[in-house]
Design an enzyme around this catalytic site. Sequence first.
Site, short mmCIF file in Angstrom:
data_model
loop_
_atom_site.label_atom_id
_atom_site.label_comp_id
_atom_site.label_asym_id
_atom_site.label_seq_id
_atom_site.Cartn_x
_atom_site.Cartn_y
_atom_site.Cartn_z
N GLU A 175 6.37 4.50 -7.13
CA GLU A 175 7.60 3.71 -7.09
C GLU A 175 8.59 4.14 -8.17
O GLU A 175 9.01 3.34 -9.01
CB GLU A 175 7.26 2.23 -7.19
CG GLU A 175 6.45 1.75 -5.97
CD GLU A 175 5.97 0.32 -6.12
OE1 GLU A 175 5.68 -0.10 -7.26
OE2 GLU A 175 5.88 -0.38 -5.10
N ASN A 196 8.57 0.03 -16.05
CA ASN A 196 8.18 -1.31 -16.50
C ASN A 196 7.36 -2.00 -15.42
O ASN A 196 7.36 -3.22 -15.30
CB ASN A 196 9.43 -2.15 -16.83
CG ASN A 196 10.35 -2.32 -15.63
OD1 ASN A 196 10.13 -1.70 -14.59
ND2 ASN A 196 11.38 -3.14 -15.78
N HIS A 414 -1.06 -11.26 5.63
CA HIS A 414 -0.81 -10.60 4.35
C HIS A 414 -2.03 -10.78 3.45
O HIS A 414 -2.53 -11.89 3.29
CB HIS A 414 0.42 -11.19 3.66
CG HIS A 414 0.73 -10.54 2.35
ND1 HIS A 414 0.76 -11.21 1.15
CD2 HIS A 414 1.01 -9.24 2.05
CE1 HIS A 414 1.06 -10.37 0.18
NE2 HIS A 414 1.21 -9.17 0.69
N HIS A 415 -2.51 -9.67 2.90
CA HIS A 415 -3.62 -9.67 1.95
C HIS A 415 -3.18 -9.00 0.67
O HIS A 415 -3.19 -7.77 0.57
CB HIS A 415 -4.84 -8.92 2.51
CG HIS A 415 -5.50 -9.57 3.67
ND1 HIS A 415 -6.37 -8.90 4.51
CD2 HIS A 415 -5.43 -10.84 4.14
CE1 HIS A 415 -6.80 -9.73 5.45
NE2 HIS A 415 -6.25 -10.91 5.24
N GLU A 416 -2.75 -9.77 -0.32
CA GLU A 416 -2.49 -9.21 -1.65
C GLU A 416 -3.80 -9.26 -2.43
O GLU A 416 -4.34 -10.33 -2.69
CB GLU A 416 -1.40 -9.99 -2.38
CG GLU A 416 -1.19 -9.54 -3.81
CD GLU A 416 -0.97 -8.04 -3.95
OE1 GLU A 416 -1.81 -7.37 -4.59
OE2 GLU A 416 0.04 -7.54 -3.40
N HIS A 484 0.54 -1.46 1.07
CA HIS A 484 1.49 -1.35 -0.03
C HIS A 484 0.72 -1.07 -1.32
O HIS A 484 -0.45 -1.40 -1.43
CB HIS A 484 2.33 -2.61 -0.15
CG HIS A 484 3.42 -2.67 0.86
ND1 HIS A 484 4.74 -2.92 0.54
CD2 HIS A 484 3.40 -2.48 2.20
CE1 HIS A 484 5.47 -2.89 1.64
NE2 HIS A 484 4.68 -2.64 2.67
N GLU A 503 3.81 1.72 2.17
CA GLU A 503 4.92 1.78 1.22
C GLU A 503 4.89 3.16 0.57
O GLU A 503 5.29 4.13 1.18
CB GLU A 503 4.77 0.64 0.22
CG GLU A 503 5.97 0.42 -0.67
CD GLU A 503 5.70 -0.68 -1.68
OE1 GLU A 503 6.63 -1.43 -1.99
OE2 GLU A 503 4.56 -0.77 -2.17
N GLU A 509 12.89 -3.82 -2.38
CA GLU A 509 12.79 -4.94 -3.31
C GLU A 509 13.34 -4.59 -4.69
O GLU A 509 13.74 -5.48 -5.46
CB GLU A 509 11.34 -5.43 -3.42
CG GLU A 509 10.37 -4.46 -4.03
CD GLU A 509 9.76 -3.50 -3.04
OE1 GLU A 509 8.73 -2.86 -3.38
OE2 GLU A 509 10.30 -3.37 -1.91
#
Length: 704
Positions: A175, A196, A414-416, A484, A503, A509
């Site tokens: 990213e 950061n 969704h699985h974070e 992601h 991702e 975002e």
Amino acid sequence: MKIKFIFLLGLLTLVITSCEVESAGVTSPNENISVNFHLSPEGRFFYTIHYKERAIIDTSYVGFELKGAPVLDNGFVARVKRPIEVNETWQMLWGEQLNVLNYYNEVEIELEEKFDLQRKMNVVFRVYNDGVGFRFEFPEQPNLKEVLIAEEHTEFNLTEDYKTFWIPGDWDIYEHLYSTTKLSNIDAKSYIPKTNLAQSYIPENAVNTPVTMVGKDGVHLSFHEAALVDYSGMTLKVDTVNLNLKSHLVGSRNNDYKVKRTTPFYTPWRSIHITDNAPSLIESNLIVNLNEPNKLGDISWFTPMKYTGVWWEMHLGKSSWDYGMEMVNGKWTDTGKAHGRHGATTENVKRFIDFSAKNNIKGVLVEGWNTGWERWIGFEDREGVFDFVTTYPDYDLDEVVRYAKEKGVEIIMHHETSAATETYSKQQDAAFALMKKYGIHSVKTGYVGKILPKGEYHHGQYMVNHYNRTVEKAAKYEVAINAHEPIKPTGLRRTYPNTISREGLRGQEFNAWSGDGGNPPEHLPIVAFARMLAGPIDFTPGIFNIKFDEYRKENQVNTTLAQQLALYVVIYSPIQMAADLVEHYEANPEPLQFIKDVGVNWEQTKVLNGEVGDYVTIARKERGTGNWFLGSITDENKRSFELNLDFLDGNQEYTATIYKDGKDAHWDKKPLSLDIETIKVNKDSKLAVNLAEGGGVAISFVKL
């Protein structure tokens, strides 16, 4: 096919399929690319690559540094097996096109140490008209059983100081914004004080792949890897003086080796795109072709789709992932943290379902539905925090699924994981079984944070295996994965077509909350020729409220509205999010029409023009309808050009609806300026296109 042999000093050892040599070569089917391989006097293996008789890769050695065993890089004799030609066509179950030509010449070189251990290693080259792939194969053998690879030393010795589009060789994230410099000016460690994010580790002056380069004479190169299985991800260490790249595998703080394998095995393919122009990079199928055919068979349970969801509102700060209360003695209790802004409520999700059902959008993503969000940020030990089957009290999964089915909409799970891999691995069967029970066939997984167990990195062998095992297990439950914070895509979507998107780049975002101004206008015109060469991208386009001052005055999306529409065609994914808030779409029904109309699954793709980092125009033909859609985007510079519409079907008239930048449009000064025009066209038509600074154009061509 051309192949030449130069034999060892009178030693002629002919076997049925191979002969002993010290130099040989193989060309692409069109003979533009030639690969030559040699043994040095010390028995070191090296290769060179020429494109149209010009040296692209000069003398480049290969070898392996092993733990607990002598280095494997010299003292070889070589036997070249009889080359083969493969010319086949296979079909994508979903993708940028239906029919894929897989046409290459292949040769295998068997290397064996002359003395001592007499260990064996094969090198296989596949040479296509648009690039080269090669990998190393370790056969079963008595003196090389368990292999601990401390480093793979594969060189790419370049012959020019290429203009290079790169991100640092970070072992934990992709990213980052791209830099555009000469190869000799790459300084990956300059990124260290600028990041950061929750995790980042840049140990060397290395770049991540795909890394794309442009030469003075227009030759375009892109370096990547294909079929990354049970191995460590590869970064490329940069020698800025000698213009050399060398493989630098992602390691682990828990081991003094980077890859552990048992013979027989083979490495991922090392790939090099070689083309005359930028559009041909995007049109290439080199990466998927280097992967094995579909192992899952029919996956008709997954349907490419557009989706909305509870996501962008949380990045804006309108709502939150967490419930805002804590579990005390088995009951949800207000302990002073309740904020009343939980996004994943039954009522809110129904809003998205209603909107999607009305607007030809088949899916709704729900983030923050499951327990654990209060406890994971800032906790070093995140194992056991998330529960992937238990909902918050204000989210009724039974009712949401019932309502969605009634409206003809699919829920996307969704699985974070918070990068707590052991917790997720233990819960996967239960989580996927829950999805199968409700007929939910897609899940977005997330891995924010430093990997647990401690000492592992996102891109090392441990996580490569975790990501791939997750895909294989999900397939057993008829679940497709959109990952992601992932490992980079390497074409495994061909082998496991439930690997639908991921991702693996700096996404939308960052425009909402990064403190560095967000993604600049040049970002996506680079992404299209770099990251997108690896595979589908879940970028989440379609932001209509460009400035969103009511939420974050200091941030904005750095494109025009027309470019946000164009991204549905330019940035490929079989799932495309209409990412903005429902109220912003309902207030703008005219541009919303393009999102309603645009396809997500394509029969053909044509890249009409483009230059890396500057602009790109792509046209795609939708499967089933035969309608075409076009997207064109530019960087901070405005562009004007004429498009030939000769890609359209012959003897067919179309209604072209053109969503274009207004005359005063500008990504910062006036991003919402949009003109819409409808005309009749056919394949003989031409269109004048004018793109504003940071702008774009989106066109639907609907058959009359």
